[in-house]
Design a protein around this motif. Sequence first.
Motif, PDB file in Angstrom:
ATOM      1  N   ASN A  83      52.077  79.256  14.164  1.00 39.35           N
ATOM      2  CA  ASN A  83      52.564  80.547  14.642  1.00 39.35           C
ATOM      3  C   ASN A  83      52.521  80.704  16.155  1.00 39.35           C
ATOM      4  O   ASN A  83      52.942  81.734  16.669  1.00 39.35           O
ATOM      5  N   LYS A  84      51.997  79.695  16.867  1.00 39.43           N
ATOM      6  CA  LYS A  84      52.046  79.696  18.330  1.00 39.43           C
ATOM      7  C   LYS A  84      53.134  78.712  18.746  1.00 39.43           C
ATOM      8  O   LYS A  84      52.864  77.681  19.357  1.00 39.43           O
ATOM      9  N   ALA A  85      54.363  79.030  18.386  1.00 37.48           N
ATOM     10  CA  ALA A  85      55.481  78.107  18.574  1.00 37.48           C
ATOM     11  C   ALA A  85      55.823  77.943  20.058  1.00 37.48           C
ATOM     12  O   ALA A  85      55.669  78.876  20.842  1.00 37.48           O
ATOM     13  N   PRO A  86      56.303  76.758  20.452  1.00 41.19           N
ATOM     14  CA  PRO A  86      56.701  76.549  21.845  1.00 41.19           C
ATOM     15  C   PRO A  86      58.002  77.279  22.166  1.00 41.19           C
ATOM     16  O   PRO A  86      58.786  77.596  21.279  1.00 41.19           O
ATOM     17  N   ILE A  87      58.221  77.522  23.457  1.00 35.34           N
ATOM     18  CA  ILE A  87      59.456  78.159  23.912  1.00 35.34           C
ATOM     19  C   ILE A  87      60.000  77.332  25.075  1.00 35.34           C
ATOM     20  O   ILE A  87      59.241  76.870  25.922  1.00 35.34           O
ATOM     21  N   SER A  88      61.309  77.107  25.084  1.00 31.00           N
ATOM     22  CA  SER A  88      61.905  76.274  26.130  1.00 31.00           C
ATOM     23  C   SER A  88      62.206  77.113  27.369  1.00 31.00           C
ATOM     24  O   SER A  88      62.295  78.336  27.300  1.00 31.00           O
ATOM     25  N   LEU A  89      62.360  76.414  28.487  1.00 37.02           N
ATOM     26  CA  LEU A  89      62.674  77.090  29.752  1.00 37.02           C
ATOM     27  C   LEU A  89      64.005  77.814  29.680  1.00 37.02           C
ATOM     28  O   LEU A  89      64.169  78.883  30.262  1.00 37.02           O
ATOM     29  N   GLN A  90      64.963  77.244  28.952  1.00 37.28           N
ATOM     30  CA  GLN A  90      66.283  77.863  28.839  1.00 37.28           C
ATOM     31  C   GLN A  90      66.185  79.211  28.126  1.00 37.28           C
ATOM     32  O   GLN A  90      66.760  80.200  28.568  1.00 37.28           O
ATOM     33  N   LYS A 129      66.238  70.046  29.663  1.00 41.05           N
ATOM     34  CA  LYS A 129      67.132  69.281  30.544  1.00 41.05           C
ATOM     35  C   LYS A 129      68.487  69.953  30.698  1.00 41.05           C
ATOM     36  O   LYS A 129      69.179  69.725  31.673  1.00 41.05           O
ATOM     37  N   ARG A 130      68.869  70.788  29.707  1.00 39.03           N
ATOM     38  CA  ARG A 130      70.190  71.428  29.740  1.00 39.03           C
ATOM     39  C   ARG A 130      70.274  72.517  30.793  1.00 39.03           C
ATOM     40  O   ARG A 130      71.367  72.936  31.164  1.00 39.03           O
ATOM     41  N   LEU A 131      69.132  72.994  31.271  1.00 36.39           N
ATOM     42  CA  LEU A 131      69.099  74.072  32.263  1.00 36.39           C
ATOM     43  C   LEU A 131      69.039  73.458  33.655  1.00 36.39           C
ATOM     44  O   LEU A 131      68.048  72.856  34.045  1.00 36.39           O
ATOM     45  N   TYR A 132      70.143  73.587  34.407  1.00 35.14           N
ATOM     46  CA  TYR A 132      70.202  72.983  35.745  1.00 35.14           C
ATOM     47  C   TYR A 132      69.550  73.883  36.780  1.00 35.14           C
ATOM     48  O   TYR A 132      68.759  73.451  37.597  1.00 35.14           O
ATOM     49  N   GLU A 133      69.905  75.171  36.751  1.00 36.30           N
ATOM     50  CA  GLU A 133      69.365  76.129  37.716  1.00 36.30           C
ATOM     51  C   GLU A 133      68.246  76.934  37.065  1.00 36.30           C
ATOM     52  O   GLU A 133      68.507  77.811  36.249  1.00 36.30           O
ATOM     53  N   VAL A 134      67.010  76.616  37.410  1.00 38.17           N
ATOM     54  CA  VAL A 134      65.877  77.381  36.883  1.00 38.17           C
ATOM     55  C   VAL A 134      65.666  78.587  37.787  1.00 38.17           C
ATOM     56  O   VAL A 134      65.487  78.438  38.992  1.00 38.17           O
ATOM     57  N   PRO A 135      65.717  79.812  37.241  1.00 35.89           N
ATOM     58  CA  PRO A 135      65.515  80.988  38.091  1.00 35.89           C
ATOM     59  C   PRO A 135      64.054  81.121  38.511  1.00 35.89           C
ATOM     60  O   PRO A 135      63.157  80.582  37.853  1.00 35.89           O
ATOM     61  N   LYS A 136      63.833  81.865  39.592  1.00 35.17           N
ATOM     62  CA  LYS A 136      62.468  82.092  40.067  1.00 35.17           C
ATOM     63  C   LYS A 136      61.807  83.107  39.142  1.00 35.17           C
ATOM     64  O   LYS A 136      62.295  84.217  38.959  1.00 35.17           O
ATOM     65  N   MET A 137      60.694  82.706  38.510  1.00 30.85           N
ATOM     66  CA  MET A 137      59.994  83.623  37.607  1.00 30.85           C
ATOM     67  C   MET A 137      58.514  83.294  37.537  1.00 30.85           C
ATOM     68  O   MET A 137      58.094  82.165  37.769  1.00 30.85           O
ATOM     69  N   VAL A 158      57.756  75.694  39.441  1.00 35.55           N
ATOM     70  CA  VAL A 158      57.206  75.733  40.806  1.00 35.55           C
ATOM     71  C   VAL A 158      58.275  75.361  41.828  1.00 35.55           C
ATOM     72  O   VAL A 158      58.362  75.968  42.898  1.00 35.55           O
ATOM     73  N   LYS A 159      59.135  74.391  41.479  1.00 37.64           N
ATOM     74  CA  LYS A 159      60.210  73.967  42.385  1.00 37.64           C
ATOM     75  C   LYS A 159      61.200  75.099  42.650  1.00 37.64           C
ATOM     76  O   LYS A 159      61.741  75.235  43.749  1.00 37.64           O
ATOM     77  N   ALA A 160      61.415  75.951  41.626  1.00 43.81           N
ATOM     78  CA  ALA A 160      62.340  77.087  41.768  1.00 43.81           C
ATOM     79  C   ALA A 160      61.719  78.240  42.563  1.00 43.81           C
ATOM     80  O   ALA A 160      62.379  79.245  42.818  1.00 43.81           O
ATOM     81  N   GLY A 161      60.440  78.097  42.934  1.00 44.08           N
ATOM     82  CA  GLY A 161      59.778  79.157  43.700  1.00 44.08           C
ATOM     83  C   GLY A 161      58.993  80.117  42.834  1.00 44.08           C
ATOM     84  O   GLY A 161      58.478  81.125  43.313  1.00 44.08           O
TER      85      GLY A 161
END
Length: 144
Positions: free
Chosen positions: A15-22, A46-54, A70-73
Motif C-alpha cells: 500500500n506504499k506504492a511508488p510514484i513516478s516523476l512524470q 525517462k519519458r519526462l524530458y523537462e522536470v519542473p522545479k518542485m 535537484v538538477k531542475a532546481g
Amino acid sequence: FNKVIYKRLNMTRKNKAPISLQKLASLMSGKEGKTAVVVGTVTDDKRLYEVPKMTVCALRFTETARASIVKAGGSCMTFDKLALQSPLGKGTVLLRGATKARETERHFGKAPGVPHSTTAPHVRSKGRKFEKARGRRRSRGYKV
C-alpha cells in the motif's frame, strides 16, 4: 494531516506504492510553491524530458530521481525535515502511487478461461505451447 501521514507510514509495503516523476509533475502542475508529500518511493521517469522545479518529501528517492529533481532546481526532503518546516501540513499536497499497478494484480479476479475474464493465467513461459491452444484462439476450436 499528521493522522493521515501516521496511518500511511504504518501501511504494508504493497500500500506504499511508488510514484513516478512524470505522474508527480502532472499532479503538481498549477501548484507551484507547494510541497508534494509522498509516503513511498519516488522513481525516475525517462519519458519526462523537462522536470519542473518542485519540492518533494518522500520516504525514499531513487538516485536518478533525486538527481533530476535537484538538477531542475527543486529539493528532496525527508519527513523529519517536513515536520520542522510545516508541522500541520500547511502548503503541502498529499499524493500516493497506484496500488493496483503491480504485476500480481493482473492475476486476480475471475478465473482465466471463464467468459468475459481478462485475468492473466500464471504461465511458466510465454511461448506457443503454453496456454495458447483451445479456448484461446478461434483457429484452435473455440475462443472463450
